[in-house]
Design an enzyme around this catalytic site. Sequence first.
Site, PDB file in Angstrom:
ATOM      1  N   ALA A   1     -85.296   3.340  14.018  1.00 47.54           N
ATOM      2  CA  ALA A   1     -84.207   2.415  14.330  1.00 47.54           C
ATOM      3  C   ALA A   1     -84.136   2.281  15.845  1.00 47.54           C
ATOM      4  CB  ALA A   1     -82.901   2.970  13.786  1.00 47.54           C
TER       5      ALA A   1
ATOM      6  N   GLY B   1     -86.495   5.694  10.897  1.00 46.33           N
ATOM      7  CA  GLY B   1     -86.437   4.538   9.998  1.00 46.33           C
ATOM      8  C   GLY B   1     -87.818   4.031   9.599  1.00 46.33           C
TER       9      GLY B   1
ATOM     10  N   GLU C   1     -88.758   6.080   6.767  1.00 46.22           N
ATOM     11  CA  GLU C   1     -87.829   5.709   5.687  1.00 46.22           C
ATOM     12  C   GLU C   1     -88.185   4.368   5.036  1.00 46.22           C
ATOM     13  OE1 GLU C   1     -84.453   6.638   8.288  1.00 46.22           O
ATOM     14  OE2 GLU C   1     -83.642   7.794   6.614  1.00 46.22           O
TER      15      GLU C   1
ATOM     16  N   GLU D   1     -84.484  12.472  13.757  1.00 42.11           N
ATOM     17  CA  GLU D   1     -83.052  12.191  14.004  1.00 42.11           C
ATOM     18  C   GLU D   1     -82.310  13.384  14.595  1.00 42.11           C
ATOM     19  OE1 GLU D   1     -84.671  11.312  11.289  1.00 42.11           O
ATOM     20  OE2 GLU D   1     -84.306   9.180  10.931  1.00 42.11           O
TER      21      GLU D   1
HETATM   22  N1  COA Z   1     -85.810   2.554  19.747  1.00 44.46           N
HETATM   23  C1  COA Z   1     -85.806   1.826  20.890  1.00 44.46           C
HETATM   24  N2  COA Z   1     -86.860   1.788  21.728  1.00 44.46           N
HETATM   25  C2  COA Z   1     -87.941   2.504  21.401  1.00 44.46           C
HETATM   26  C3  COA Z   1     -88.014   3.278  20.229  1.00 44.46           C
HETATM   27  C4  COA Z   1     -86.878   3.286  19.379  1.00 44.46           C
HETATM   28  N3  COA Z   1     -86.852   3.972  18.238  1.00 44.46           N
HETATM   29  N4  COA Z   1     -89.227   3.894  20.187  1.00 44.46           N
HETATM   30  C5  COA Z   1     -89.893   3.501  21.293  1.00 44.46           C
HETATM   31  N5  COA Z   1     -89.122   2.660  22.020  1.00 44.46           N
HETATM   32  C6  COA Z   1     -89.481   2.002  23.281  1.00 44.46           C
HETATM   33  C7  COA Z   1     -89.433   3.000  24.448  1.00 44.46           C
HETATM   34  O1  COA Z   1     -88.112   3.166  24.927  1.00 44.46           O
HETATM   35  C8  COA Z   1     -90.370   2.336  25.443  1.00 44.46           C
HETATM   36  O2  COA Z   1     -89.662   1.306  26.091  1.00 44.46           O
HETATM   37  P1  COA Z   1     -89.851   1.085  27.702  1.00 44.46           P
HETATM   38  O3  COA Z   1     -91.298   0.660  27.831  1.00 44.46           O
HETATM   39  O4  COA Z   1     -88.870  -0.013  28.024  1.00 44.46           O
HETATM   40  O5  COA Z   1     -89.564   2.398  28.356  1.00 44.46           O
HETATM   41  C9  COA Z   1     -91.430   1.663  24.539  1.00 44.46           C
HETATM   42  O6  COA Z   1     -90.833   1.577  23.245  1.00 44.46           O
HETATM   43  C10 COA Z   1     -92.693   2.494  24.434  1.00 44.46           C
HETATM   44  O7  COA Z   1     -92.336   3.797  24.010  1.00 44.46           O
HETATM   45  P2  COA Z   1     -92.732   5.128  24.829  1.00 44.46           P
HETATM   46  O8  COA Z   1     -91.743   6.188  24.489  1.00 44.46           O
HETATM   47  O9  COA Z   1     -92.940   4.820  26.278  1.00 44.46           O
HETATM   48  O10 COA Z   1     -94.164   5.422  24.167  1.00 44.46           O
HETATM   49  P3  COA Z   1     -94.877   6.838  23.988  1.00 44.46           P
HETATM   50  O11 COA Z   1     -96.261   6.564  23.556  1.00 44.46           O
HETATM   51  O12 COA Z   1     -94.673   7.679  25.215  1.00 44.46           O
HETATM   52  O13 COA Z   1     -94.077   7.561  22.799  1.00 44.46           O
HETATM   53  C11 COA Z   1     -93.006   7.649  20.642  1.00 44.46           C
HETATM   54  C12 COA Z   1     -94.097   6.999  21.518  1.00 44.46           C
HETATM   55  C13 COA Z   1     -92.957   6.894  19.330  1.00 44.46           C
HETATM   56  C14 COA Z   1     -93.344   9.125  20.395  1.00 44.46           C
HETATM   57  C15 COA Z   1     -91.633   7.564  21.384  1.00 44.46           C
HETATM   58  O14 COA Z   1     -91.433   6.201  21.771  1.00 44.46           O
HETATM   59  C16 COA Z   1     -90.462   7.991  20.562  1.00 44.46           C
HETATM   60  O15 COA Z   1     -90.226   9.175  20.407  1.00 44.46           O
HETATM   61  N6  COA Z   1     -89.686   7.019  20.034  1.00 44.46           N
HETATM   62  C17 COA Z   1     -88.473   7.289  19.321  1.00 44.46           C
HETATM   63  C18 COA Z   1     -88.759   7.777  17.942  1.00 44.46           C
HETATM   64  C19 COA Z   1     -87.470   8.130  17.236  1.00 44.46           C
HETATM   65  O16 COA Z   1     -86.767   9.041  17.597  1.00 44.46           O
HETATM   66  N7  COA Z   1     -87.174   7.375  16.170  1.00 44.46           N
HETATM   67  C20 COA Z   1     -86.044   7.615  15.340  1.00 44.46           C
HETATM   68  C21 COA Z   1     -84.889   6.795  15.716  1.00 44.46           C
HETATM   69  S1  COA Z   1     -83.508   7.154  14.651  1.00 44.46           S
END
Ligand code: COA
Length: 264
Positions: free
Chosen positions: A67, A112, A115, A135
């Site tokens: 999400a 999500g 999910e 989460e």
């Molecule tokens: N919501 C909003 N933005 C998100 C996102 C999310 N769930 N997941 C990634 N993004 C955005 C990042 O903020 C980043 O934006 P920016 O370029 O403006 O800084 C962009 O997507 C790229 O992500 P980044 O974190 O730089 O890539 P990465 O390769 O270093 O890491 C992940 C990838 C997936 C491990 C990491 O983005 C992450 O942990 N995301 C969240 C996952 C999460 O907790 N999901 C559950 C939500 S309830």
Amino acid sequence: MTLNNLKVETLPSGVRVVTIAREKVLNALNSETLQELKAVLSEAAKDETVRVLVLTGAGEKAFIAGADIAEMKDKSVAEGTGFAQLGHEVTKLLELMPKPTIAAVNGFALGGGTEMAIACDFIVASEKAQFGQPEVSLGIIPGFGATLRLSKFVGLPRAKELIFSGRRVKADEAYAIGLANHVWPAEQFMEKTLELAQQIAQQSRTAVLKSKELMNEFSETVGLNYKLDSEAQAFGRLFGSHDQREGMGAFVDKRKPQFQGLKS
Ligand code: COA
């Protein structure tokens, strides 16, 4: 409806591919994307020319990275609950659609993302896939159905481990624990996925549908609404708590969260 966040393509075989296309944020699900999914999946459910639905993510890196945390971070209890309820409307459309739904997980499927995948009938994974329910690292609980559905794929103890730890599961492990039915090389991933989808699309539609209905019924979709609503209420109640504000604020600020324990 104008689609700003999805691509929809139907192949001559009757396989419809729905692609989440928010590559810049790794296909994270904001409310607009969920509304579009709701409309597109409702329409696919009714469209007789659609035999099988494949859900996937745009780009090389992600299926759905969860999400949208930036959108979620300032939500109130009522807004958090409403967001989970919207997510549930979408997952129910996938789970109960009167035709098979396949999650083609091509990269990160977190929160999500996992999910949405487990609401489909089954999951196929690229070798680049990574699953997880992070989460707890954001001060919340899963809100789009994992407290109910993850254990159907991996069993209750493994589902608990994954939800309590938030750890990520790579494709090979996902296959080993029953989360993904197949792991295919990234270069052949869509080709293999569509081959399987087309094989299903060629079978008797009535027989496939009846099998899905029975298997869903026997695997306790009874009480589905009550269970999902309990999850949505519990998810929503965490909004505004110290740990939710800190967890999501830390993600957006790119720092480690400092959780407070049981106090909110
Ligand atoms: N919501 C909003 N933005 C998100 C996102 C999310 N769930 N997941 C990634 N993004 C955005 C990042 O903020 C980043 O934006 P920016 O370029 O403006 O800084 C962009 O997507 C790229 O992500 P980044 O974190 O730089 O890539 P990465 O390769 O270093 O890491 C992940 C990838 C997936 C491990 C990491 O983005 C992450 O942990 N995301 C969240 C996952 C999460 O907790 N999901 C559950 C939500 S309830």
